[in-house]
Design an enzyme around this catalytic site. Structure first.
Site, short mmCIF file in Angstrom:
data_model
loop_
_atom_site.label_atom_id
_atom_site.label_comp_id
_atom_site.label_asym_id
_atom_site.label_seq_id
_atom_site.Cartn_x
_atom_site.Cartn_y
_atom_site.Cartn_z
N GLY A 162 -1.28 -1.53 6.29
CA GLY A 162 -1.40 -2.72 7.13
C GLY A 162 -2.74 -3.41 6.94
O GLY A 162 -3.40 -3.22 5.92
N HIS A 163 -3.12 -4.20 7.92
CA HIS A 163 -4.33 -5.00 7.84
C HIS A 163 -5.54 -4.09 8.03
O HIS A 163 -5.85 -3.65 9.14
CB HIS A 163 -4.27 -6.08 8.93
N GLY A 164 -6.25 -3.81 6.93
CA GLY A 164 -7.26 -2.76 6.90
C GLY A 164 -8.37 -2.92 7.93
O GLY A 164 -8.81 -1.94 8.52
N ARG A 194 -14.81 -6.13 -1.07
CA ARG A 194 -14.25 -5.77 0.26
C ARG A 194 -13.54 -4.42 0.16
O ARG A 194 -12.80 -4.14 -0.78
CB ARG A 194 -13.25 -6.86 0.70
N VAL A 195 -13.76 -3.57 1.14
CA VAL A 195 -13.10 -2.27 1.19
C VAL A 195 -12.32 -2.19 2.50
O VAL A 195 -12.85 -2.51 3.57
CB VAL A 195 -14.14 -1.12 1.11
N GLY A 196 -11.06 -1.78 2.41
CA GLY A 196 -10.21 -1.70 3.60
C GLY A 196 -10.19 -0.31 4.21
O GLY A 196 -11.11 0.49 4.03
N ASP A 197 -9.13 -0.04 4.92
CA ASP A 197 -9.01 1.24 5.65
C ASP A 197 -8.66 2.41 4.75
O ASP A 197 -8.95 3.58 5.09
CB ASP A 197 -7.93 1.13 6.73
N THR A 203 0.88 -1.19 0.00
CA THR A 203 0.00 0.00 0.00
C THR A 203 0.91 1.22 0.00
O THR A 203 1.99 1.19 0.60
CB THR A 203 -0.86 0.00 1.29
N1 GLY Z 1 -4.33 -1.30 4.27
C1 GLY Z 1 -4.85 -1.71 3.04
C2 GLY Z 1 -5.98 -2.62 3.13
O1 GLY Z 1 -6.11 -3.38 4.07
O2 GLY Z 1 -6.80 -2.65 2.23
#
Ligand code: GLY
Length: 300
Positions: A222-224, A198-201, A170
């Site tokens: 990171g982990h969204g 799916r939509v992340g952060d 990212t």
């Molecule tokens: N940080 C990017 C995502 O998880 O989509």
């Protein structure tokens, strides 16, 4: 008219947190990509340009670079397609724009900026975002052109291992310009093997991106899902507003991410006095920055 006082501009970019790339042969080109992104933003800032223009320019360079998980080179969904998320925020006005699950735009950060400046909305998704892009003159790109051979190989390996992880790389940028204004932008292909839709952060203001002249400009990686749970970008900005230095705020934010939701990630941040900060609780986070000395520094 009295000219407004100027301060030293600062720009920080990141190319994502996660595990170091398994292909060490890409280390040097990835560093070079980060340096080019920094140079593109700096060219704007050093001539008195706006932080908003600088972060958009820096992120566009990384979206165009196939070694980063944004634009061309994005991680693939479980269906083997690309769905891009991006956001941008202006710390002077608190105006912001974002797009999610976009399949046919090469530079989603610029579409996010168009949402901010040319629509009454903050976040547009999917087909609606694409048709808005056409309306404002952003041309479509062939979705297949965003899929790189390296991401296809990785997709097949991870699908066979039935594993979904944050796509490495990212990208984001945070800046202060010569007038003291802050801005931040972030762009991603999201998690490898994510469910379509799916939509992340990244496009969630306050989670993946935040900017306020009164606190800080922040871009997260990171982990969204975990980053959204703790609204990481806003948390870090609030720590600066409460008196922490940007470096302290970045460290506190990733400690909180790990402690509260066992999240993995990192962030970059620029404070109102122009101090850069970054921190990550993953094995690595690629990053570059330029400020008072006018020299680009980069690390993987
Ligand atoms: N940080 C990017 C995502 O998880 O989509």
């Amino acid at each position: 008219m009295t000219p407004s006082p100027t301060v030293t501009p600062v720009l920080v970019v990141h190319g994502g947190a996660g595990q170091p790339s398994p292909d060490r042969g890409t280390d040097a080109p990835r560093l070079e990509g980060l340096r080019r992104a920094c140079a593109a933003g700096w060219q704007i800032l050093s001539r008195g340009g706006a932080a908003l223009d600088a972060v958009e320019a820096a992120v566009r360079v990384l979206e165009d670079d196939p070694l980063f998980n944004a634009g061309r080179g994005a991680a693939l969904t479980a269906d083997g397609t690309v769905e891009l998320d991006a956001s941008i925020m202006d710390g002077a006005t608190l105006r912001c724009g974002a797009v999610a699950a976009v399949r046919d735009v090469a530079n989603p950060v610029s579409l996010a900026r168009a949402v901010m400046e040319r629509s009454p909305h903050v976040l547009l998704a999917g087909e609606g975002a694409s048709s808005f892009a056409r309306e404002v003159g952003i041309p479509p790109c062939d979705p297949a052109a965003l899929v790189t051979p390296a991401q296809r190989v990785r997709f097949e390996a991870e699908r066979d291992a039935a594993r979904s992880r944050p796509g490495h790389g990212t990208v984001g940028a945070a800046a202060r310009d010569a007038r003291g204004h802050l801005a931040a932008a972030t762009s991603t292909g999201g998690m490898m093997l994510k469910r379509a839709g799916r939509v992340g952060d990244t496009p969630i203001i306050g989670a993946g991106t935040y900017a306020d002249d009164a606190s800080a400009a922040v871009s997260c990686t990171g982990h969204g899902e975990r980053v959204i749970q703790v609204t990481l970008a806003r948390y870090a900005a609030d720590r600066v507003a409460a008196g922490a230095t940007p470096a302290e705020a970045a460290r506190e934010a990733v400690r909180m991410l790990a402690a509260r939701v066992q999240g993995e990630g990192g962030l970059i941040l620029v404070g109102p006095a122009g101090d850069p900060g970054f921190a990550f609780c993953t094995e690595a986070m690629s990053r570059a920055w330029i400020g008072r000395d006018g020299v680009v520094h980069a690390a993987l």
